[in-house]
Design an enzyme around this catalytic site. Sequence first.
Site, PDB file in Angstrom:
ATOM      1  N   TYR A  77       2.406   4.091  -3.284  1.00 26.55           N
ATOM      2  CA  TYR A  77       2.126   2.762  -2.747  1.00 26.55           C
ATOM      3  C   TYR A  77       0.789   2.802  -2.005  1.00 26.55           C
ATOM      4  O   TYR A  77       0.255   3.882  -1.716  1.00 26.55           O
ATOM      5  CB  TYR A  77       3.228   2.328  -1.781  1.00 26.55           C
ATOM      6  CG  TYR A  77       4.588   2.105  -2.400  1.00 26.55           C
ATOM      7  CD1 TYR A  77       4.741   1.858  -3.762  1.00 26.55           C
ATOM      8  CD2 TYR A  77       5.720   2.130  -1.610  1.00 26.55           C
ATOM      9  CE1 TYR A  77       5.994   1.638  -4.314  1.00 26.55           C
ATOM     10  CE2 TYR A  77       6.985   1.910  -2.155  1.00 26.55           C
ATOM     11  CZ  TYR A  77       7.116   1.675  -3.502  1.00 26.55           C
ATOM     12  OH  TYR A  77       8.356   1.459  -4.056  1.00 26.55           O
ATOM     13  N   SER A  78       0.273   1.632  -1.651  1.00 25.48           N
ATOM     14  CA  SER A  78      -0.976   1.601  -0.892  1.00 25.48           C
ATOM     15  C   SER A  78      -0.847   2.423   0.383  1.00 25.48           C
ATOM     16  O   SER A  78      -1.767   3.152   0.769  1.00 25.48           O
ATOM     17  CB  SER A  78      -1.360   0.159  -0.538  1.00 25.48           C
ATOM     18  OG  SER A  78      -1.583  -0.604  -1.701  1.00 25.48           O
ATOM     19  N   GLU A  79       0.304   2.294   1.067  1.00 31.30           N
ATOM     20  CA  GLU A  79       0.593   3.118   2.239  1.00 31.30           C
ATOM     21  C   GLU A  79       2.072   3.457   2.300  1.00 31.30           C
ATOM     22  O   GLU A  79       2.916   2.729   1.750  1.00 31.30           O
ATOM     23  CB  GLU A  79       0.196   2.415   3.550  1.00 31.30           C
ATOM     24  CG  GLU A  79      -1.284   2.432   3.856  1.00 31.30           C
ATOM     25  CD  GLU A  79      -1.974   1.165   3.379  1.00 31.30           C
ATOM     26  OE1 GLU A  79      -3.218   1.162   3.313  1.00 31.30           O
ATOM     27  OE2 GLU A  79      -1.266   0.197   3.055  1.00 31.30           O
ATOM     28  N   THR A  80       2.364   4.551   2.988  1.00 35.48           N
ATOM     29  CA  THR A  80       3.720   4.987   3.308  1.00 35.48           C
ATOM     30  C   THR A  80       3.731   5.347   4.787  1.00 35.48           C
ATOM     31  O   THR A  80       2.755   5.923   5.295  1.00 35.48           O
ATOM     32  CB  THR A  80       4.113   6.218   2.470  1.00 35.48           C
ATOM     33  OG1 THR A  80       4.073   5.869   1.079  1.00 35.48           O
ATOM     34  CG2 THR A  80       5.503   6.712   2.825  1.00 35.48           C
ATOM     35  N   HIS A  88      -0.108  -4.088   6.651  1.00 38.39           N
ATOM     36  CA  HIS A  88       1.226  -4.289   6.084  1.00 38.39           C
ATOM     37  C   HIS A  88       2.171  -3.147   6.443  1.00 38.39           C
ATOM     38  O   HIS A  88       3.374  -3.394   6.651  1.00 38.39           O
ATOM     39  CB  HIS A  88       1.141  -4.554   4.576  1.00 38.39           C
ATOM     40  CG  HIS A  88       1.346  -3.388   3.678  1.00 38.39           C
ATOM     41  ND1 HIS A  88       0.312  -2.567   3.286  1.00 38.39           N
ATOM     42  CD2 HIS A  88       2.467  -2.903   3.073  1.00 38.39           C
ATOM     43  CE1 HIS A  88       0.785  -1.630   2.484  1.00 38.39           C
ATOM     44  NE2 HIS A  88       2.086  -1.805   2.335  1.00 38.39           N
TER      45      HIS A  88
END
Length: 304
Positions: free
Chosen positions: A45-48, A76
């Site tokens: 994902y874009s971030e975790t 987000h």
Amino acid sequence: MPQNAFHTVDVFATAKYAGNQLAVFEDADALSSDQMAALANETNYSETTFIEGGSPDDGYDVRIFTPDGEIPFAGHPTLGTAAVLREHFDAGDEVTLNLGVGPISVEVRDGNSDADGDDGDDGTPDGEQYWMTQNAPAFGEELDPETLAEVLSLDLADFDGDWPIQVVSTGLPAVMVPLRDRDALARSEVFTPAYRSFFDDVGVENLFLFCPDPRDDANDFAARMYAPGHGVAEDPATGSANGCFAGYLARHRYFGDEEIEVTVEQGYEMGRPSHLHLEAEDRGDEVTVRVGGRVEFVSTGRLV
């Protein structure tokens, strides 16, 4: 690998399976930094995010990773992690996350409910929104359109010359790039060699493109965000960059006023429609920035 519980959520989502995906891992103090980086690369994902511990009074220690490594702040992940803390840790309606940029506060607001007033599939009331107050934006250098035209595969006529191309940061810098219309936004594409040269010169990975030409008249802007330097070719909903954008709009009096309240649509080109609500006030010495949106719960699980 420890058997940590985790949750996936969609942030700034117009509905479930839209918005920006996020994985949130519990009990992250049992994980090493290398294990966190590996898990972020695995989810892709874009971030975790990783919750290392904390309490409602002292805030919750949280680390954020992209597929390419750790970053000090992102929007987000802040909202999505706060939603997990509220729903699964009884953190309350006001949650503080202790991030790399310092403490960031998140509050829950009642948004506009659907006409039927029904709850969503996850039991969350329709219209409920999570809002974060970001750090005050810092306004950096203004850039020439010739450089960005090559990076974004656009013509000079595609840029809106009434407004500056500028680096802005509320903890994670982004370049604000004003375009004339959604046709230019749709045609934009990162040209990798020029992007690498741009990063070497400017040192900013995030490129936030916007235009006052939304699909829905209820919104104010359409936007796209590219961050290949972070391992994210395109991001469907970017809270940090939209916070920078809110400060940019207020500082430059985009609507002729020092206060703004707008909605941005992002992620449509990726099939992940997202709505981000922005507020900002420019009081001269400092700009106050808030970003809000919905969070949809998608799944829970455990490492094996």
